[in-house]
Motif scaffolding. Structure first.
Motif, short mmCIF file in Angstrom:
data_model
loop_
_atom_site.label_atom_id
_atom_site.label_comp_id
_atom_site.label_asym_id
_atom_site.label_seq_id
_atom_site.Cartn_x
_atom_site.Cartn_y
_atom_site.Cartn_z
N GLN A 214 -4.06 1.79 -3.22
CA GLN A 214 -4.52 2.38 -1.96
C GLN A 214 -3.33 2.77 -1.09
O GLN A 214 -2.24 2.22 -1.24
N SER A 215 -3.55 3.70 -0.19
CA SER A 215 -2.55 4.09 0.80
C SER A 215 -3.00 3.60 2.17
O SER A 215 -4.12 3.89 2.60
N GLY A 216 -2.15 2.84 2.84
CA GLY A 216 -2.51 2.29 4.14
C GLY A 216 -2.44 3.34 5.24
O GLY A 216 -1.52 4.15 5.28
N ILE A 217 -3.40 3.32 6.15
CA ILE A 217 -3.46 4.27 7.26
C ILE A 217 -3.63 3.52 8.57
O ILE A 217 -4.38 2.54 8.65
N LEU B 262 0.84 -1.19 0.00
CA LEU B 262 0.00 0.00 0.00
C LEU B 262 0.88 1.24 0.00
O LEU B 262 1.76 1.39 0.83
N GLY B 263 0.62 2.13 -0.92
CA GLY B 263 1.42 3.34 -1.02
C GLY B 263 2.50 3.24 -2.09
O GLY B 263 2.98 4.26 -2.57
N ARG B 264 2.91 2.03 -2.48
CA ARG B 264 3.93 1.89 -3.51
C ARG B 264 3.43 2.35 -4.88
O ARG B 264 4.23 2.63 -5.77
N PRO C 249 -13.93 4.57 -1.51
CA PRO C 249 -12.67 3.89 -1.83
C PRO C 249 -11.84 4.64 -2.86
O PRO C 249 -10.62 4.45 -2.94
N ARG C 250 -12.47 5.49 -3.66
CA ARG C 250 -11.72 6.24 -4.67
C ARG C 250 -10.81 7.30 -4.06
O ARG C 250 -9.96 7.84 -4.75
N ALA C 251 -11.03 7.61 -2.79
CA ALA C 251 -10.12 8.54 -2.12
C ALA C 251 -8.75 7.89 -1.91
O ALA C 251 -7.75 8.59 -1.72
N GLY C 252 -8.72 6.55 -1.93
CA GLY C 252 -7.44 5.86 -1.90
C GLY C 252 -6.87 5.56 -0.54
O GLY C 252 -5.65 5.38 -0.40
N TYR C 253 -7.72 5.49 0.49
CA TYR C 253 -7.22 5.21 1.85
C TYR C 253 -7.81 3.91 2.36
O TYR C 253 -9.03 3.72 2.36
N THR C 254 -6.94 3.03 2.82
CA THR C 254 -7.36 1.78 3.44
C THR C 254 -6.81 1.74 4.86
O THR C 254 -5.59 1.85 5.06
N VAL C 255 -7.69 1.61 5.84
CA VAL C 255 -7.25 1.54 7.24
C VAL C 255 -6.73 0.13 7.49
O VAL C 255 -7.46 -0.85 7.35
N VAL C 256 -5.45 0.04 7.84
CA VAL C 256 -4.80 -1.28 7.99
C VAL C 256 -4.51 -1.63 9.44
O VAL C 256 -4.04 -2.72 9.73
N GLY C 257 -4.77 -0.73 10.35
CA GLY C 257 -4.53 -1.02 11.75
C GLY C 257 -5.07 0.07 12.65
O GLY C 257 -5.28 1.21 12.21
N VAL C 258 -5.33 -0.27 13.90
CA VAL C 258 -5.87 0.68 14.88
C VAL C 258 -5.03 0.60 16.14
O VAL C 258 -4.62 -0.49 16.56
N VAL D 157 -4.01 13.81 -5.15
CA VAL D 157 -4.45 13.21 -6.41
C VAL D 157 -5.56 12.19 -6.15
O VAL D 157 -5.62 11.56 -5.10
N GLY D 158 -6.44 12.08 -7.11
CA GLY D 158 -7.46 11.05 -7.05
C GLY D 158 -8.81 11.51 -6.54
O GLY D 158 -9.82 10.87 -6.80
N THR D 159 -8.87 12.62 -5.81
CA THR D 159 -10.15 13.05 -5.26
C THR D 159 -10.12 14.54 -4.98
O THR D 159 -9.06 15.10 -4.64
N GLY D 160 -11.26 15.19 -5.14
CA GLY D 160 -11.37 16.61 -4.82
C GLY D 160 -10.78 17.51 -5.89
O GLY D 160 -10.06 17.06 -6.79
N PRO D 161 -11.06 18.81 -5.80
CA PRO D 161 -10.59 19.76 -6.82
C PRO D 161 -9.20 20.32 -6.59
O PRO D 161 -8.69 21.06 -7.41
N ALA D 162 -8.56 20.00 -5.46
CA ALA D 162 -7.30 20.65 -5.10
C ALA D 162 -6.21 20.41 -6.14
O ALA D 162 -5.41 21.31 -6.44
N GLU D 163 -6.13 19.20 -6.70
CA GLU D 163 -5.10 18.91 -7.70
C GLU D 163 -5.27 19.81 -8.92
O GLU D 163 -4.30 20.42 -9.40
#
Length: 493
Positions: A162-165, A21-23, A185-194, A93-99
């Motif tokens: 995805q980017s792991g969080i 994730l993140g690579r 899911p298109r925001a690109g974040y996957t929660v991988v631990g708490v 990148v991938g979501t929102g107008p900021a890019e």
């Protein structure tokens, strides 16, 4: 300070879930940078070929380099501006107008600087050359970024890129953040631990299907061990400012970001001002404004664009009018009272897509669906009153085109919340009435985000978000997304 290591009992399937994730970012950044270079070079070459003839090859003025040198320097400066403007930031990148906003800002700032430098050095760079290069390059940059985003969305829909969080916070707050991130899911974040406060949940347990990998003090080690991209703090009451600072220190040099969530929702960046006061980052939130220069600009843009669209689409409007008139009995246009800005009534135009007696049969349709009365955003999926031609028009939103005349009359805007009937407005709570602070729109955030497939609550939230955080750039993005929504037909019936 020595870090505490996550307990051995935290070993779980999280590392395998986070692996890789993140690579995705390295390859994606390289692709977008390459297409940026192609767009910039191509735009400048087109400007050079079109505007520079054999008799004029150098810039006139006291300092007169050749246009070839200007083109090379401008290309390098343009690409550097995009890089310095952080238009490739993986968090945008991938979501929102900021890019898109950063690409736009980096481009116009560069050409503003070029104009200043040319003035100071008394260089008369051809206006035609710049007038071709800047808009052509910007258009291609935004288009290729959009196409890459669509490609990225396809990969993310399939579960990749995805980017792991790692989320830290109380169990309930962590679960809430996990749920919110999972909705998009298109925001690109996957929660991988708490990581939770000590004693609240034992390592090896799960929070909302995500494994608990340690306590708050283990967060940095956990994030590094499972190669997460970020640590997100869920809730400000779970961790002190000193602990946040120490967590930031622990993450230094690890390429793991530290993200702090705020309790504010649907507040866009332009309304937020961060100002340090005695070392404390104080966040101001501007009140939404519904008058002023930017709304004058919106009125001018609406009228100009609506007039242009009306002229360009006039053959289509005439053709649809003929088809509607020839295939069913009744008027070509359907008009209905709708509620506009500040609760004022106006007559909204549409191409008629139903039988002429549709209004008298409303009770029949409601009864067939087991509904006693009209609710907010009500639109039946299989309405027997819709004509064959009307079903086609609705599928591609062509029945809405006459509302261009509402825009020209000043009743509506090109982009805004959809105008609703009095029965729907009567159901508004305080949140719903926020929709009436601006003109209703021919299209809007609701239409490009699922339309009638969305729940009333989700649609209302999107409308209020638009109303309070409106920008002209966001309008342009929504108009661009409207074409895709019309062709895609999602939520249209």
């Amino acid at each position: 300070m020595a870090r505490r290591h996550a307990p051995d009992t935290a070993q779980s399937d999280a590392p395998s879930r986070a692996d890789g994730l993140g690579r995705w970012w390295v390859g994606y950044a390289a692709r977008t940078a390459a297409t940026d270079a192609v767009c910039v070079i191509l735009a400048l070459l087109v400007a050079y070929v079109v505007r520079i003839d054999g008799s004029v090859t150098t810039v006139s003025g006291e300092y007169s380099p050749s246009y070839l040198v200007v083109t090379i320097v401008l290309a390098a400066a343009w690409l550097a501006s995009l890089e310095l403007g952080r238009t490739h930031d993986r968090r945008l990148v991938g979501t929102g107008p900021a890019e898109y906003a950063r690409v736009f800002s980096a481009t116009w700032r560069l050409f503003a600087i070029v104009a200043v430098i040319a003035y100071l050095l008394k260089m008369d760079i051809g206006r035609g050359y710049l007038a071709i290069a800047a808009p052509l390059g910007l258009t291609m940059l935004l288009l290729t970024r959009y196409l890459w985003r669509q490609w990225l969305h396809g990969k993310r829909d399939a579960g990749g890129f995805q980017s792991g969080i790692v989320v830290i916070g109380h169990r309930q707050q962590a679960a809430s953040l996990i749920d919110e991130l999972g909705k998009n899911p298109r925001a690109g974040y996957t929660v991988v631990g708490v990581c939770v406060p000590a004693g609240e949940v034992e390592p090896g347990e799960h929070v909302y299907t995500v494994p608990v990998l340690g306590t708050l003090s283990d967060a940095a080690d956990v994030a590094v061990r499972i190669r997460a991209s970020a640590v997100a703090v869920a809730g400000s009451d779970v961790i002190t400012s000193e602990a946040v600072r120490r967590l930031g220190w622990d993450l230094e040099g690890t390429n793991v970001d530290l993200a702090l969530t705020l309790s504010l929702i649907d507040v866009a960046g332009p309304r937020v001002l961060m100002q340090p006061v005695s070392g404390l980052p104080l966040m101001y939130v501007d009140e939404p404004r519904f008058t002023g220069v930017k709304y004058v600009a919106k009125v001018i843009f609406d009228w100009t664009a609506a007039a242009a669209f009306t002229v360009l689409l006039s053959p289509v409007l005439v053709f649809i009018a003929i088809i509607v008139g020839c295939t069913s009995r009744g008027p070509v246009l359907y008009t209905q009272d709708r509620i506009g800005k500040d609760g004022r009534n106006f007559r909204m135009f549409k191409f008629r897509s139903m039988d002429a007696d549709a209004h008298s049969r409303l009770g029949e349709v409601l009864a067939a669906e087991g509904i006693g009365e009209i609710g907010m955003f009500y639109k039946p999926k299989n309405d027997p009153r819709v004509t064959t031609v009307g079903r086609f028009l609705r599928r591609y939103s062509l029945d809405e085109l006459p509302q261009l005349f509402n825009v020209l009359r000043g009743d509506m805007s090109l982009v805004g919340p959809r105008p609703q009937i009095a029965e729907e407005v009567a159901r508004y709570d305080r949140t719903g009435h926020r929709r009436l602070l601006v003109k209703p729109g021919l299209t809007g955030l609701w239409q490009v985000s699922g339309r009638s497939d969305l729940s009333p609550e989700a649609g209302l939230r999107m409308d209020v978000n638009y109303v309070e955080n409106w920008t002209l750039f966001a309008d342009l993005l929504i108009l661009a997304r409207t074409m895709k929504a019309m062709l895609g037909r999602e939520g249209a019936y």
